[in-house]
Design a protein around this motif. Structure first.
Motif, PDB file in Angstrom:
ATOM      1  N   GLU A  16      15.551   6.312  -6.897  1.00 24.27           N
ATOM      2  CA  GLU A  16      15.549   6.179  -5.437  1.00 24.27           C
ATOM      3  C   GLU A  16      16.741   6.907  -4.816  1.00 24.27           C
ATOM      4  OE1 GLU A  16      13.259   1.811  -5.189  1.00 24.27           O
ATOM      5  OE2 GLU A  16      15.450   1.951  -4.966  1.00 24.27           O
ATOM      6  N   ASP A  17      17.909   6.797  -5.448  1.00 22.16           N
ATOM      7  CA  ASP A  17      19.103   7.445  -4.901  1.00 22.16           C
ATOM      8  C   ASP A  17      19.018   8.966  -5.048  1.00 22.16           C
ATOM      9  OD1 ASP A  17      20.062   4.987  -4.218  1.00 22.16           O
ATOM     10  OD2 ASP A  17      21.736   4.963  -5.619  1.00 22.16           O
ATOM     11  N   ALA A  18      18.486   9.435  -6.167  1.00 29.00           N
ATOM     12  CA  ALA A  18      18.322  10.879  -6.352  1.00 29.00           C
ATOM     13  C   ALA A  18      17.314  11.447  -5.355  1.00 29.00           C
ATOM     14  CB  ALA A  18      17.888  11.191  -7.787  1.00 29.00           C
ATOM     15  N   ALA A  19      16.255  10.676  -5.076  1.00 25.83           N
ATOM     16  CA  ALA A  19      15.258  11.109  -4.100  1.00 25.83           C
ATOM     17  C   ALA A  19      15.853  11.127  -2.697  1.00 25.83           C
ATOM     18  CB  ALA A  19      14.037  10.197  -4.149  1.00 25.83           C
ATOM     19  N   ALA A  20      16.665  10.125  -2.377  1.00 27.33           N
ATOM     20  CA  ALA A  20      17.316  10.087  -1.063  1.00 27.33           C
ATOM     21  C   ALA A  20      18.254  11.278  -0.886  1.00 27.33           C
ATOM     22  CB  ALA A  20      18.088   8.779  -0.907  1.00 27.33           C
ATOM     23  N   TYR A  21      18.833  11.740  -1.973  1.00 24.36           N
ATOM     24  CA  TYR A  21      19.715  12.910  -1.934  1.00 24.36           C
ATOM     25  C   TYR A  21      18.916  14.204  -1.749  1.00 24.36           C
ATOM     26  CZ  TYR A  21      23.769  15.771  -3.179  1.00 24.36           C
ATOM     27  OH  TYR A  21      24.803  16.672  -3.162  1.00 24.36           O
ATOM     28  N   GLY A  22      17.637  14.152  -2.124  1.00 21.58           N
ATOM     29  CA  GLY A  22      16.776  15.327  -2.009  1.00 21.58           C
ATOM     30  C   GLY A  22      16.599  16.089  -3.298  1.00 21.58           C
ATOM     31  N   ALA A  23      17.070  15.518  -4.437  1.00 24.24           N
ATOM     32  CA  ALA A  23      17.035  16.233  -5.714  1.00 24.24           C
ATOM     33  C   ALA A  23      15.713  16.079  -6.450  1.00 24.24           C
ATOM     34  CB  ALA A  23      18.173  15.744  -6.607  1.00 24.24           C
ATOM     35  N   VAL A  24      14.913  15.059  -6.102  1.00 20.02           N
ATOM     36  CA  VAL A  24      13.605  14.834  -6.728  1.00 20.02           C
ATOM     37  C   VAL A  24      12.660  14.255  -5.691  1.00 20.02           C
ATOM     38  CG1 VAL A  24      14.647  14.363  -8.990  1.00 20.02           C
ATOM     39  CG2 VAL A  24      14.084  12.456  -7.473  1.00 20.02           C
ATOM     40  N   TRP A  25      11.373  14.255  -6.019  1.00 13.54           N
ATOM     41  CA  TRP A  25      10.392  13.462  -5.277  1.00 13.54           C
ATOM     42  C   TRP A  25      10.148  12.183  -6.070  1.00 13.54           C
ATOM     43  CZ3 TRP A  25       6.317  17.907  -4.495  1.00 13.54           C
ATOM     44  CH2 TRP A  25       6.698  18.703  -3.391  1.00 13.54           C
ATOM     45  N   ASN A  26      10.137  11.062  -5.409  1.00 12.65           N
ATOM     46  CA  ASN A  26       9.879   9.780  -6.048  1.00 12.65           C
ATOM     47  C   ASN A  26       8.420   9.398  -5.835  1.00 12.65           C
ATOM     48  OD1 ASN A  26       9.901   7.179  -7.054  1.00 12.65           O
ATOM     49  ND2 ASN A  26      11.196   6.327  -5.433  1.00 12.65           N
ATOM     50  N   ILE A  27       7.637   9.405  -6.917  1.00 14.32           N
ATOM     51  CA  ILE A  27       6.221   9.034  -6.804  1.00 14.32           C
ATOM     52  C   ILE A  27       6.062   7.523  -6.683  1.00 14.32           C
ATOM     53  CG2 ILE A  27       3.940   9.185  -7.882  1.00 14.32           C
ATOM     54  CD1 ILE A  27       4.805  11.619  -9.364  1.00 14.32           C
ATOM     55  N   GLY A  28       6.956   6.765  -7.369  1.00 12.02           N
ATOM     56  CA  GLY A  28       6.899   5.315  -7.275  1.00 12.02           C
ATOM     57  C   GLY A  28       6.762   4.638  -8.621  1.00 12.02           C
ATOM     58  N   TRP A  29       6.514   3.342  -8.569  1.00 16.23           N
ATOM     59  CA  TRP A  29       6.398   2.504  -9.762  1.00 16.23           C
ATOM     60  C   TRP A  29       5.118   2.845 -10.517  1.00 16.23           C
ATOM     61  CZ3 TRP A  29       9.265  -0.065 -12.900  1.00 16.23           C
ATOM     62  CH2 TRP A  29       8.758  -1.102 -13.705  1.00 16.23           C
ATOM     63  N   HIS A  30       5.209   2.962 -11.846  1.00 14.86           N
ATOM     64  CA  HIS A  30       4.113   3.471 -12.664  1.00 14.86           C
ATOM     65  C   HIS A  30       2.802   2.719 -12.467  1.00 14.86           C
ATOM     66  CE1 HIS A  30       4.102   0.168 -15.642  1.00 14.86           C
ATOM     67  NE2 HIS A  30       5.393   0.090 -15.381  1.00 14.86           N
ATOM     68  N   ALA A  31       2.865   1.396 -12.304  1.00 13.95           N
ATOM     69  CA  ALA A  31       1.625   0.617 -12.179  1.00 13.95           C
ATOM     70  C   ALA A  31       0.868   0.947 -10.901  1.00 13.95           C
ATOM     71  CB  ALA A  31       1.949  -0.878 -12.227  1.00 13.95           C
ATOM     72  N   ASP A  32       1.565   1.498  -9.922  1.00 19.10           N
ATOM     73  CA  ASP A  32       0.940   1.847  -8.640  1.00 19.10           C
ATOM     74  C   ASP A  32       0.479   3.301  -8.601  1.00 19.10           C
ATOM     75  OD1 ASP A  32       1.578  -0.745  -7.693  1.00 19.10           O
ATOM     76  OD2 ASP A  32       3.601  -0.056  -7.155  1.00 19.10           O
ATOM     77  N   VAL A  33       0.800   4.071  -9.631  1.00 15.14           N
ATOM     78  CA  VAL A  33       0.495   5.507  -9.641  1.00 15.14           C
ATOM     79  C   VAL A  33      -0.800   5.754 -10.406  1.00 15.14           C
ATOM     80  CG1 VAL A  33       1.309   7.796 -10.324  1.00 15.14           C
ATOM     81  CG2 VAL A  33       2.945   6.078  -9.501  1.00 15.14           C
ATOM     82  N   LYS A  34      -1.729   6.419  -9.754  1.00 17.17           N
ATOM     83  CA  LYS A  34      -3.022   6.743 -10.360  1.00 17.17           C
ATOM     84  C   LYS A  34      -3.127   8.251 -10.582  1.00 17.17           C
ATOM     85  CE  LYS A  34      -3.813   2.427  -9.498  1.00 17.17           C
ATOM     86  NZ  LYS A  34      -3.493   1.433 -10.545  1.00 17.17           N
ATOM     87  N   SER A  35      -4.164   8.666 -11.301  1.00 15.26           N
ATOM     88  CA  SER A  35      -4.385  10.096 -11.527  1.00 15.26           C
ATOM     89  C   SER A  35      -4.513  10.846 -10.207  1.00 15.26           C
ATOM     90  CB  SER A  35      -5.644  10.312 -12.372  1.00 15.26           C
ATOM     91  OG  SER A  35      -5.434   9.890 -13.710  1.00 15.26           O
ATOM     92  N   ALA A  36      -5.149  10.209  -9.233  1.00  9.92           N
ATOM     93  CA  ALA A  36      -5.300  10.850  -7.928  1.00  9.92           C
ATOM     94  C   ALA A  36      -3.946  11.122  -7.273  1.00  9.92           C
ATOM     95  CB  ALA A  36      -6.163   9.978  -7.011  1.00  9.92           C
TER      96      ALA A  36
END
Length: 349
Positions: free
Chosen positions: A284-304
């Motif tokens: 979350e902190d790296a994403a807030a800095y702009g260094a990565v995109w945060n997709i989120g928690w694995h259980a909430d992430v689908k192939s789509a």
């Protein structure tokens, strides 16, 4: 100087702890230290790989979940019977805390802890947390003795030599995506690799090359290899050239943790899936800095979701260029030291 690492790997906890300890061990060996490992021999351990790197491994009996009192007793027995006088014990293990460190510490000169959770007290002389956090200095307040020296932040990152070599050939990305890297850790217990691969079925035909990396601890690697063969993707298992693939890639899908910082070090734009609770804050902190995109928690992430993020990357040239710059800005100043600052701290005592 004699140094013992206490670290484990398994399908559940992954391989990252061992890999960062190996990076430090190799630097210490180069500095003239005698280095040993104490590891539990169990399902998906990396004992043989550590020995293959030239380090003696004292195998502890695998007895299910770690019980600190028993683990400390077994470790002390091995220290007394099999090792010379130890100057340092370096422990990298989420299931061990001040109780284990206090017991084992009576049989070694000094104790070092590698951590990134900041969720339990430690009895140590030196603590390393190589992650970026917006309020890093306050995280270990009251968790370590007042005399403990803290090494906090990416400037202390433990990188294998291959990453410094790859750094010489990596460059700021131009935002064009011609090559994508998939790597979700050595064991990938949440099976993000297959989810991400199935995303390519949902996409229009892409003119991109795809590298897929798994470890031998990945229980789904046979299906992953079959999928790669079907799609014409390059499949890599238990490799020692990950840095080279990161340097060549234009975009990556991966997990948080150590590999996230390795991608940042090489300026590789990436979308990160949080696959363990200990990765949440740093991602979350790296994403807030702009260094990565945060997709989120694995259980909430689908192939789509993976399909959407690949589509976004293909259409976001300026965003990827910005992400590459921010990643390098965040950790890219980490250089190949004559003496790494962590090694220097250990040698100084």
């Amino acid at each position: 100087m004699n140094i013992l690492f206490r670290v484990d790997s398994s399908f559940a906890i992954g391989t990252g702890h061992v890999m960062r300890c190996l990076a430090l061990a190799e630097m210490l060996k180069e500095a003239g230290c005698a280095v040993y490992f104490a590891m539990r021999a169990g399902p998906e351990d990396l004992c043989d790989e550590v020995e293959h790197k030239g380090f003696p491994v004292l195998r502890l009996v695998y007895e299910g979940p770690v019980v600190q009192k028993i683990d400390a007793k077994r470790t002390i027995e091995m220290i007394r019977k099999q090792l010379p006088s130890l100057d340092w014990c370096i422990v990298d293990h989420y299931e061990l805390d001040h109780r284990w460190e206090g017991n084992v510490g009576a049989y070694v000169g000094r104790m070092m802890v590698i951590d990134d959770l900041a969720n339990r007290p430690h009895q140590c002389d030196l603590l390393l947390d190589q992650n970026y956090y917006r309020q890093a200095q306050q995280r270990y307040h009251s968790l370590v003795p007042p005399s403990c020296r803290l090494l906090l932040g990416p400037q202390y990152m433990l990188l294998r030599p291959e990453f410094y070599e790859a750094k010489k050939f990596s460059q700021l990305r131009n935002g064009q995506v011609k090559r994508i890297l998939l790597f979700f850790g050595g064991s990938d217990p949440t099976n993000e690799t297959e989810k991400a691969l199935h995303a390519f079925r949902e996409l229009d035909v892409l003119d991109v090359e795809v590298d897929v990396v798994v470890g031998k601890a990945n229980s789904n690697r046979v299906r992953v290899e079959s999928f790669c063969r079907e799609k014409g993707f390059r499949y890599h298992c238990q490799i020692d050239y990950l840095a080279e693939l990161m340097a060549k890639a234009d975009f990556s899908l991966g997990a948080g943790g150590v590999s996230m910082w390795e991608r940042c070090f090489l300026g590789l734009p990436s979308a990160v899936t949080i696959v363990a609770e200990n990765q949440r804050r740093s991602t979350e902190d790296a994403a807030a800095y702009g260094a990565v995109w945060n997709i989120g928690w694995h259980a909430d992430v689908k192939s789509a979701d993976y399909a959407d993020i690949i589509d976004r990357a293909m259409a976001s040239r300026e965003e990827l260029k910005h992400m590459s710059r921010k990643a390098l800005e965040l950790v890219g100043s980490t250089k190949e030291y004559i003496v790494h600052p962590v090694v220097k701290a250990l040698l100084e005592g």
